[in-house]
Write a protein that holds these residues in place. Structure first.
Motif, PDB file in Angstrom:
ATOM      1  N   UNK A   1       0.835  -1.204   0.000  1.00  0.00           N
ATOM      2  CA  UNK A   1       0.000   0.000   0.000  1.00  0.00           C
ATOM      3  C   UNK A   1       0.867   1.251   0.000  1.00  0.00           C
ATOM      4  N   UNK A   2       1.978   1.191   0.745  1.00  0.00           N
ATOM      5  CA  UNK A   2       2.878   2.337   0.823  1.00  0.00           C
ATOM      6  C   UNK A   2       3.465   2.642  -0.542  1.00  0.00           C
ATOM      7  N   UNK A   3       3.853   1.573  -1.271  1.00  0.00           N
ATOM      8  CA  UNK A   3       4.419   1.771  -2.598  1.00  0.00           C
ATOM      9  C   UNK A   3       3.409   2.448  -3.527  1.00  0.00           C
ATOM     10  N   UNK A   4       2.163   1.991  -3.431  1.00  0.00           N
ATOM     11  CA  UNK A   4       1.129   2.595  -4.261  1.00  0.00           C
ATOM     12  C   UNK A   4       0.934   4.054  -3.906  1.00  0.00           C
ATOM     13  N   UNK A   5       0.977   4.377  -2.595  1.00  0.00           N
ATOM     14  CA  UNK A   5       0.796   5.763  -2.171  1.00  0.00           C
ATOM     15  C   UNK A   5       1.923   6.643  -2.687  1.00  0.00           C
ATOM     16  N   UNK A   6       3.158   6.133  -2.669  1.00  0.00           N
ATOM     17  CA  UNK A   6       4.284   6.917  -3.168  1.00  0.00           C
ATOM     18  C   UNK A   6       4.145   7.180  -4.662  1.00  0.00           C
ATOM     19  N   UNK A   7       3.779   6.151  -5.408  1.00  0.00           N
ATOM     20  CA  UNK A   7       3.590   6.334  -6.852  1.00  0.00           C
ATOM     21  C   UNK A   7       2.453   7.313  -7.125  1.00  0.00           C
ATOM     22  N   UNK A   8       1.365   7.157  -6.376  1.00  0.00           N
ATOM     23  CA  UNK A   8       0.233   8.063  -6.547  1.00  0.00           C
ATOM     24  C   UNK A   8       0.604   9.491  -6.166  1.00  0.00           C
ATOM     25  N   UNK A   9       1.472   9.658  -5.195  1.00  0.00           N
ATOM     26  CA  UNK A   9       1.942  10.998  -4.813  1.00  0.00           C
ATOM     27  C   UNK A   9       2.668  11.670  -5.963  1.00  0.00           C
ATOM     28  N   UNK A  11       2.268  10.947  -9.145  1.00  0.00           N
ATOM     29  CA  UNK A  11       1.275  11.217 -10.192  1.00  0.00           C
ATOM     30  C   UNK A  11       0.497  12.491  -9.869  1.00  0.00           C
ATOM     31  N   UNK A  12       0.067  12.628  -8.607  1.00  0.00           N
ATOM     32  CA  UNK A  12      -0.680  13.831  -8.207  1.00  0.00           C
ATOM     33  C   UNK A  12       0.186  15.072  -8.329  1.00  0.00           C
ATOM     34  N   UNK A  13       1.466  14.947  -8.004  1.00  0.00           N
ATOM     35  CA  UNK A  13       2.385  16.087  -8.125  1.00  0.00           C
ATOM     36  C   UNK A  13       2.500  16.549  -9.579  1.00  0.00           C
ATOM     37  N   UNK A  14       2.633  15.591 -10.495  1.00  0.00           N
ATOM     38  CA  UNK A  14       2.744  15.943 -11.902  1.00  0.00           C
ATOM     39  C   UNK A  14       1.437  16.521 -12.425  1.00  0.00           C
TER      40      UNK A  14
END
Length: 400
Positions: A1-9, A11-14
């Motif tokens: 879940x943490x890995x997904x949150x980091x990737x999603x972070x 994506x949201x930043x971009x």
């Protein structure tokens, strides 16, 4: 879940960086489709207006030594053609250089009918020559020249007619067996794949270099690299976000093309209903392949941007890659139909072009679509691995 949150972070930043810049959103997403629609539509309207204007203009045809056998043929050709039987002077020929004069000049040999009747093709003597002076830069003059040339050629063929070709003896009999869908599909398969792939490439180019090479140039990439985040999460987040944004640009361009093409390839004033010639499966396959193509493009450009020192250097490094994309787009123009070999659909970029060709020709097969999708996803995975390696290299990331 943490890995997904980091990737999603990431994506949201971009997404926040991109959608927070209204000018960038307009130039990347809205403007491509809008410009394509306006340019293609205006071109189609302009072409039809030129054709209509040429058909409506009255053209004066000065004919010297009008033969009795030809006079009825020329007089019955078109109501916009005015036949004037009078000598053709050099002044009349010189006047044709003025494009404002809608005219042509024809000069038959004296005793043309007698010469035709007594002409022996095996005698070694030149055939009677009809001189037609016109101005190809004048639409009306050029149109009437073609009409006259066709009429005289038909008259010449009829002098020694021994057989007919494709004479329709029955009502509604046709010899060209290509359907309207096939004709339109052939046009689209040679035109659209390159346009779509170049629009997708333009969308990726507008954002990818500044996202990675730009962050290296500004020094903000260091902040991301020191966060408690795995480098593959950063790479995946960058590629997915850039692909989604570029896909919006591609969809915008595709909509612009689909809406404007009826104006470009319409017959007379009757528009061809292009968007409704294809099934839902065709559109699904096309969108899937477009998204997979964007993934590969974003991955490749991200790799090159990571190797570059700054945005300018990234643009220089990406230029050869752009030439490869253009070559892939040109190849379908010189082939007849989509390839039947599954091996072809393993070639990056070219596989997407082949699927698009198959879709537009109504020859799409899900086996080739799935091979293309699988290959492009695999190449994206390799690119994510490569980008992760680059993010782990301090020499590459902090080179100035």
């Amino acid at each position: 879940m943490k890995n997904r949150n980091n990737t999603w972070t990431i994506i949201r930043k971009e997404f926040a960086r991109f959608f927070g810049d209204r000018q960038l959103v307009f130039t990347t997403v809205i403007m491509p489709g809008l410009l394509i629609y306006l340019i293609y539509s205006l071109m189609g309207v302009g072409i039809r207006n030129m054709e209509t204007q040429g058909e409506q203009d009255v053209v004066t045809v000065r004919v010297e030594n009008m033969p009795q056998s030809v006079a009825p043929i020329l007089s019955s050709l078109d109501s916009s053609i005015v036949i004037m039987q009078q000598p053709v002077s050099q002044a009349d020929i010189d006047a044709l250089q003025d494009k404002e004069i809608n005219a042509i000049a024809m000069r038959f040999p004296a005793d043309f009918d007698a010469l035709m009747a007594n002409y022996d093709p095996t005698g070694g003597q030149p055939a009677p020559n009809v001189e037609i002076y016109y101005n190809s830069a004048n639409n009306a003059s050029d149109r009437v020249f073609n009409i006259m040339q066709t009429a005289l050629n038909a008259y010449e063929d009829g002098m020694a007619n021994r057989f007919d070709i494709n004479r329709a003896d029955e009502e509604g009999q046709t010899f060209n067996q290509a359907s309207d869908d096939q004709v339109v599909g052939d046009i689209l398969s040679k035109l659209l794949p390159m346009l779509i792939i170049m629009m997708l490439f333009s969308g990726v180019m507008a954002i990818a270099p500044s996202s990675i090479a730009g962050e290296k140039e500004r020094g903000t990439i260091a902040t991301l690299l020191v966060t408690p985040m795995r480098r593959n999460e950063l790479a995946l987040g960058k590629i997915v976000s850039l692909s989604c944004i570029a896909l919006l640009s591609g969809i915008s361009s595709f909509v612009g093309i689909a809406l404007s093409l009826p104006n470009m390839i319409s017959a007379g004033n009757e528009s061809i209903d292009i968007p409704f010639n294809y099934t839902t499966s065709d559109y699904i396959a096309l969108l899937l392949v477009i998204f997979a193509s964007v993934l590969v493009m974003a991955s490749a450009i991200s790799l090159l941007s990571a190797l570059a020192k700054d945005v300018k250097n990234a643009g220089t490094m990406i230029t050869p890659f752009m030439l490869v994309i253009m070559l892939s787009g040109l190849l379908p123009m010189f082939q007849d139909g989509a390839s039947q070999s599954l091996a072809v659909y393993l070639i990056p970029f070219y596989n997407s072009m082949e699927v698009m060709v198959a879709v537009f020709l109504h020859e799409m097969q899900w086996s080739t679509v799935l091979v293309t999708l699988g290959a492009n996803v695999a190449y994206t995975g390799i690119a994510v691995w490569g980008l992760t390696r680059l993010f782990n290299s301090e020499k590459v990331m902090f080179s100035r």
